[in-house]
Design an enzyme around this catalytic site. Structure first.
Site, short mmCIF file in Angstrom:
data_model
loop_
_atom_site.label_atom_id
_atom_site.label_comp_id
_atom_site.label_asym_id
_atom_site.label_seq_id
_atom_site.Cartn_x
_atom_site.Cartn_y
_atom_site.Cartn_z
N LEU A 14 0.85 -1.06 0.20
CA LEU A 14 -0.06 -0.17 0.01
C LEU A 14 0.93 1.31 0.00
O LEU A 14 0.45 2.36 0.34
CB LEU A 14 -0.91 0.07 1.19
N TYR A 39 0.53 8.54 -11.52
CA TYR A 39 0.04 7.50 -10.47
C TYR A 39 -0.66 6.67 -11.41
O TYR A 39 -0.58 5.22 -11.03
CB TYR A 39 -0.97 8.45 -9.63
N LYS A 53 0.55 2.58 -11.20
CA LYS A 53 -0.24 1.70 -10.91
C LYS A 53 -0.62 0.51 -11.85
O LYS A 53 -0.79 -0.58 -11.51
CB LYS A 53 -1.61 2.42 -10.27
#
Ligand code: UDP
Length: 313
Positions: free
Chosen positions: A72, A144, A148
């Site tokens: 995470l 981002y 991901k």
């Protein structure tokens, strides 16, 4: 089990670490505290769990056995990842690779926290896992989104080529206690503004939608995925879709605030709508969120009020 939670001092990571510790797991937290906060893990440290401060894109060293690695570690709020684009790309790529190596060398399961941002500004609605997404690869959010997406690709390659037991979840907008009031996300801003009596900043016309999941529900989904042998990707989120104007009026109702709304420019590439199709999570993990937006916002406001009361005393 002995579980490594990378990003474990952050909002979601610390709630996950708490839930794992509460059921008897031994937790090792890795965090560089760039967006995480040591205060989130004080109780865990006092209970004897380990916290290692460092950037997982530079180094991952964990002694002893490891049964599960949860990744995470990443900035998650748009203002934060836009301020740290290179760090966001590094943690999503090299950080994920180092954590996958940790799982591989310890024969541990690997849980990858991916995101609804892999769907970009989605042309399919609600979003099922089979939708490949609509991401601008050179837009500001790509640091981002593409990190991901790369993280998912890398996780799959470790599974298929190296036999690592992996599970990918795509996490939709989540809120609750420990959300950093200064992180710039919509719930953080609206609740803070309403409690201060300042205007709520609505970006664009406020007709864009998000679907907000209370953190306890999300953590239950993460644990169900970790405990399963599912590879995913599996969406985790609350399908209760709201416009940002609707969210603003919920926040005003829950806080009892009479703040006005002010309209500000919509950030570039801001997704128009977002709502998870959670059929897969329900079928495979027997999971569905339970906390309504009204209940969740009330819990968040109660938490923030108690923090304020503590500061004042
Ligand atoms: N937003 C808003 N006011 C704010 C912050 C965000 O209207 O003060 C909007 C933002 O433009 C987006 C939505 O709220 O459409 C959710 O933004 P957030 O930054 O929470 O997360 P995102 O889902 O975009 O990653």
């Amino acid at each position: 089990m002995r579980v490594v939670v990378a990003g474990g001092a952050g909002f979601l990571g610390s709630h996950l670490a708490d839930a794992l510790a509460a059921r008897g797991d031994d937790v090792v937290i890795l965090d560089d505290l760039s967006s995480g906060n040591l205060a989130n893990v004080t109780a865990l440290v006092e209970a004897g769990h380990e916290v290692k401060i460092g950037d997982v894109s530079e180094q991952v060293e964990v002694e002893g056995k490891v049964d599960l690695v949860c990744n995470l570690a990443s900035p998650a709020s748009p203002p934060f990842y836009l301020e740290f684009p290179l760090e966001t790309l590094a943690v999503g790529s090299e950080g994920t690779r180092r954590l996958l190596e940790l799982a591989r060398t310890h024969d541990a399961r690997f849980l990858q926290a991916s995101t609804s941002e892999v769907y970009g500004d989605p042309a399919v609605h609600p979003q099922p896992e089979t939708y490949w997404g609509n991401v601008n690869p050179v837009g500001p959010r790509s640091v981002y989104d593409e990190a991901k997406r790369f993280g998912e690709a890398l996780t799959m390659a470790y599974a298929t080529k190296l036999g690592v037991n992996v599970g990918i979840v795509r996490i939709f907008n989540t809120y609750g206690p420990r959300l950093d009031p200064g992180d710039g996300r919509v719930v953080s801003n609206f609740v803070r503004q309403a409690m201060e009596g300042s205007p709520l900043t609505v970006y664009g016309d406020g007709m864009q939608t998000r679907s907000l999941c209370y953190v306890d529900d999300l953590v239950a989904g993460l644990i169900a995925m970790a405990d399963s042998n599912e590879q995913g990707p599996i969406n985790l989120g609350n399908p209760d879709e709201r416009t940002m104007l609707e969210l603003a009026s919920e926040v005003l109702a829950v806080t009892g605030s009479s703040s006005d709304l002010v309209f500000e420019p919509l950030p570039q590439d801001d997704p128009t709508r977002r709502c998870p199709d959670i059929s897969l999570a329900t079928a495979r993990l027997n999971w569905a969120p339970r906390v309504s937006l009204r209940e969740g916002l009330t819990a968040l406001v109660d938490y923030l009020s108690s923090l304020k009361a503590d500061e004042g005393s």
